[in-house]
Design a protein around this motif. Structure first.
Motif, PDB file in Angstrom:
ATOM      1  N   LEU A 104     -35.886 -17.378 -33.212  1.00 36.73           N
ATOM      2  CA  LEU A 104     -37.174 -17.777 -32.659  1.00 36.73           C
ATOM      3  C   LEU A 104     -37.542 -19.148 -33.201  1.00 36.73           C
ATOM      4  O   LEU A 104     -37.350 -19.425 -34.391  1.00 36.73           O
ATOM      5  CB  LEU A 104     -38.258 -16.769 -33.031  1.00 36.73           C
ATOM      6  N   VAL A 106     -40.557 -22.576 -32.437  1.00 41.88           N
ATOM      7  CA  VAL A 106     -41.797 -22.989 -31.788  1.00 41.88           C
ATOM      8  C   VAL A 106     -41.732 -24.510 -31.682  1.00 41.88           C
ATOM      9  O   VAL A 106     -41.089 -25.170 -32.502  1.00 41.88           O
ATOM     10  CB  VAL A 106     -43.033 -22.538 -32.613  1.00 41.88           C
ATOM     11  N   LEU A 142     -45.457 -14.900 -36.140  1.00 44.12           N
ATOM     12  CA  LEU A 142     -45.231 -16.340 -36.007  1.00 44.12           C
ATOM     13  C   LEU A 142     -46.614 -16.968 -35.957  1.00 44.12           C
ATOM     14  O   LEU A 142     -47.354 -16.762 -34.996  1.00 44.12           O
ATOM     15  CB  LEU A 142     -44.468 -16.679 -34.730  1.00 44.12           C
ATOM     16  N   TYR A 144     -49.119 -20.156 -35.795  1.00 42.42           N
ATOM     17  CA  TYR A 144     -49.294 -21.566 -35.481  1.00 42.42           C
ATOM     18  C   TYR A 144     -50.067 -22.245 -36.609  1.00 42.42           C
ATOM     19  O   TYR A 144     -49.895 -23.428 -36.872  1.00 42.42           O
ATOM     20  CB  TYR A 144     -50.047 -21.750 -34.172  1.00 42.42           C
ATOM     21  N   ARG A 169     -48.593 -23.754 -27.348  1.00 43.23           N
ATOM     22  CA  ARG A 169     -47.279 -23.696 -28.000  1.00 43.23           C
ATOM     23  C   ARG A 169     -46.239 -23.168 -27.024  1.00 43.23           C
ATOM     24  O   ARG A 169     -46.546 -22.414 -26.099  1.00 43.23           O
ATOM     25  CB  ARG A 169     -47.315 -22.772 -29.226  1.00 43.23           C
ATOM     26  N   ILE A 171     -42.784 -21.041 -27.416  1.00 41.22           N
ATOM     27  CA  ILE A 171     -41.910 -20.248 -28.278  1.00 41.22           C
ATOM     28  C   ILE A 171     -40.588 -20.072 -27.537  1.00 41.22           C
ATOM     29  O   ILE A 171     -40.576 -19.711 -26.365  1.00 41.22           O
ATOM     30  CB  ILE A 171     -42.528 -18.865 -28.562  1.00 41.22           C
TER      31      ILE A 171
END
Length: 180
Positions: A104, A106, A142, A144, A169, A171
């Motif tokens: 993962l 971002v 996750l 930000y 965002r 991802i």
């Protein structure tokens, strides 16, 4: 939320956060929470480490590629609470014992933590014996943005508080398959 699924298994999620209504002066975190399969216990990340670090306590932690397990990231605080944050990440991989899993990332630096409890169980427990590990999944956050932790003599300084504000965002979730 907007999702794009590619033929190679990659998923791009466009996520917009727009706070509305009456909000508290600051929030503990802004981001997303995933439930991941319980076999994905190996954690590798490119960010600060190897120990837990927070926005207001990260300058002593080097940037690098680090590895751990969800179990080894546990912090046995006397009063159960959120734990194990890693900051300034470019990506995090969660894999099983064969090296299969997900990566993962971002489109901005992010913070993450993972644990075998639901967030609800972790935040409502007053004693460690009340923690109930999930047997079939892990919680992956996750963030930000994450509010700092302060210290016993000074509460979280204003510059480390997360004010309610908008976030846009992207991802990216990619399958991880071990090379042969």
């Amino acid at each position: 939320w907007s999702y794009i699924v590619y033929g190679d298994g990659t998923v791009k999620i466009r996520h917009t956060v727009k706070p509305q209504g009456t909000m508290p002066p600051y929030l503990p975190r802004i981001g997303v929470t995933f439930g991941l399969d319980g076999s994905l216990s190996n954690v590798q990340w490119y960010g600060r480490g190897p120990q837990a670090n927070y926005p207001d306590r990260k300058s002593g932690y080097r940037l690098g590629i680090w590895t751990s397990t969800v179990e080894d990231m546990y912090e046995p605080y006397l009063i159960p609470q959120d734990y194990g944050l890693r900051t300034d990440n470019r990506w995090v991989r969660m894999t099983d014992s064969d090296g299969k899993g997900v990566e993962l990332s971002v489109d901005h630096l992010f913070n993450f933590n993972a644990y075998p409890f639901t967030t609800d169980n972790l935040t409502k427990s007053q004693f460690t014996y009340q923690l109930q590990p999930q047997t079939d999944r892990y919680t992956l956050n996750l963030d930000y943005n994450t509010t700092g932790v302060g210290c016993t003599c000074v509460y979280v300084l204003d510059e480390y508080r997360v004010r309610p504000s908008s976030y846009n965002r992207v991802i990216t979730i990619k399958p991880v398959v071990p090379s042969k």
